[in-house]
Design a protein around this motif. Structure first.
Motif, short mmCIF file in Angstrom:
data_model
loop_
_atom_site.label_atom_id
_atom_site.label_comp_id
_atom_site.label_asym_id
_atom_site.label_seq_id
_atom_site.Cartn_x
_atom_site.Cartn_y
_atom_site.Cartn_z
N ASN A 3 4.65 -4.32 -9.30
CA ASN A 3 3.68 -3.35 -8.81
C ASN A 3 3.50 -2.20 -9.81
O ASN A 3 3.44 -1.03 -9.44
CB ASN A 3 4.13 -2.78 -7.46
N LEU A 7 3.06 1.87 -9.30
CA LEU A 7 4.16 2.73 -9.74
C LEU A 7 3.69 3.77 -10.76
O LEU A 7 4.15 4.91 -10.75
CB LEU A 7 5.28 1.88 -10.33
N GLN A 44 4.84 -2.37 1.11
CA GLN A 44 4.95 -2.44 -0.34
C GLN A 44 6.18 -1.70 -0.84
O GLN A 44 6.84 -2.10 -1.80
CB GLN A 44 3.70 -1.84 -1.00
N SER A 45 6.48 -0.58 -0.16
CA SER A 45 7.55 0.29 -0.64
C SER A 45 8.91 -0.39 -0.60
O SER A 45 9.80 -0.04 -1.38
CB SER A 45 7.60 1.56 0.20
N MET A 48 9.42 -2.22 -3.81
CA MET A 48 9.45 -1.25 -4.89
C MET A 48 10.76 -0.48 -4.89
O MET A 48 11.34 -0.20 -5.94
CB MET A 48 8.26 -0.31 -4.76
N THR A 51 13.42 -2.68 -6.32
CA THR A 51 13.33 -2.71 -7.78
C THR A 51 13.95 -1.45 -8.38
O THR A 51 14.69 -1.51 -9.37
CB THR A 51 11.85 -2.82 -8.22
N CYS A 52 13.67 -0.31 -7.77
CA CYS A 52 14.21 0.96 -8.28
C CYS A 52 15.73 1.01 -8.15
O CYS A 52 16.43 1.48 -9.06
CB CYS A 52 13.59 2.12 -7.53
#
Length: 305
Positions: A3, A7, A44-45, A48, A51-52
């Protein structure tokens, strides 16, 4: 990162959460309690944030191996702002050996017999470590600002009554905190401070949930309601704190906390961005050490099964 387009937009948006040193901010007009640009949806978050947290985990390993820096995360916010769940979600992928969370409660008799920064100094991270202060030394300019009578328990030589606790007293505290943090930063600690900006309406909804759900009853007490009566005074104390103590070496970030999921993602992105700036490196071995490793590898390969 996945994404990447979203981002990239979020990074620009998140920069606005930082309190610029020297700038006077007003919480009511300068910062919202919910995200104002619908750059990302809740579903979506989740990916994300995953990933973070993976990136934070990788950076933590580099932090430990590099052994020149440490990371101090300071979390502040009103009751029910989401500090505990923030810690649980954002630091879920971190090696527990390298992170330490300290939740500061009311000071003990021993702690009151020392300077107010003593117990916080003891909990600072060593090189290679991450420390999280769940509430922090800033309680000494927040709850004590709303209830200055608490200061008297510190038995300070020039503070005999509440009347002695004036503007000069608080400015001295801000100066002491800034000096403390500067010393910590100059010795290799990256300091990131987060204020979880919660609305009074959202706090009410979370309090009601704690009352109505038996599994959350333990989180609520009558004292929470009593402190809620001082909402205006707390907002004024937070505002002055942000204006007086957001510095280049220890900046504040004001995160919209009415949406827990967005605040978690925003915090994780700030941590990734700021840790990356340290340019952490794995140690490089000298040539003779590398040759020694090759010799040991050979010995292992020659072992009989």
């Amino acid at each position: 990162m996945e994404n990447e387009g979203i981002l990239t937009g979020l990074r620009k948006y998140i920069n606005a959460f930082k309190v610029a040193p020297g700038k006077k901010v007003t919480l009511k007009t300068d910062y919202h309690t919910r995200q104002q640009q619908e750059l990302v949806q809740k579903e979506q978050s989740k990916q994300m944030l995953k990933t973070c947290t993976k990136e934070i985990s990788d950076l933590q390993e580099r932090l430990y191996a590099d052994n020149r820096h440490s990371l101090l995360i300071v979390l502040q916010g009103m009751d029910a702002a989401g500090k505990d769940s923030m810690i649980k979600q954002v630091y879920s992928g971190i090696n527990p050996q390298g992170v330490r969370v300290t939740s500061f409660k009311a000071p003990s008799a021993e702690e009151l017999d020392h300077g107010y920064l003593w117990r916080h100094n003891k909990s600072l991270p060593a090189h290679g470590e991450i420390a999280v202060f769940n509430r922090s030394h800033y309680e000494n300019v927040l709850i004590t600002r709303v209830h200055p009578e608490y200061i008297l328990a510190e038995n300070l030589p020039d503070t005999k009554t509440v009347k002695d606790i004036d503007k000069k007293f608080w400015q001295k505290r801000y100066d002491q905190i800034n000096s403390f943090e500067k010393t910590v930063a100059e010795n290799g600690t990256l300091i990131l401070k987060f204020y979880l900006h919660l609305s009074k309406k959202e706090q009410k909804e979370r309090f009601l949930e704690r009352i109505e759900k038996p599994s959350k009853n333990w989180k609520f007490s009558e004292g929470d309601l009593e402190e809620r009566k001082h909402w205006k005074e707390y907002m004024e104390a937070y505002e002055e704190m942000l204006n007086a103590t957001s510095t280049t070496h220890a900046p504040w970030f004001v995160l919209p906390a009415d949406s827990k999921w967005f605040a978690r993602l925003a915090m994780a992105m700030v941590i990734v961005s700021e840790l990356t700036k340290l340019q952490l490196e794995y140690p490089t071995l000298a040539d003779d050490a590398v040759n020694g490793l090759q010799g040991m590898r050979q010995r292992l390969m020659e072992e009989e099964e």
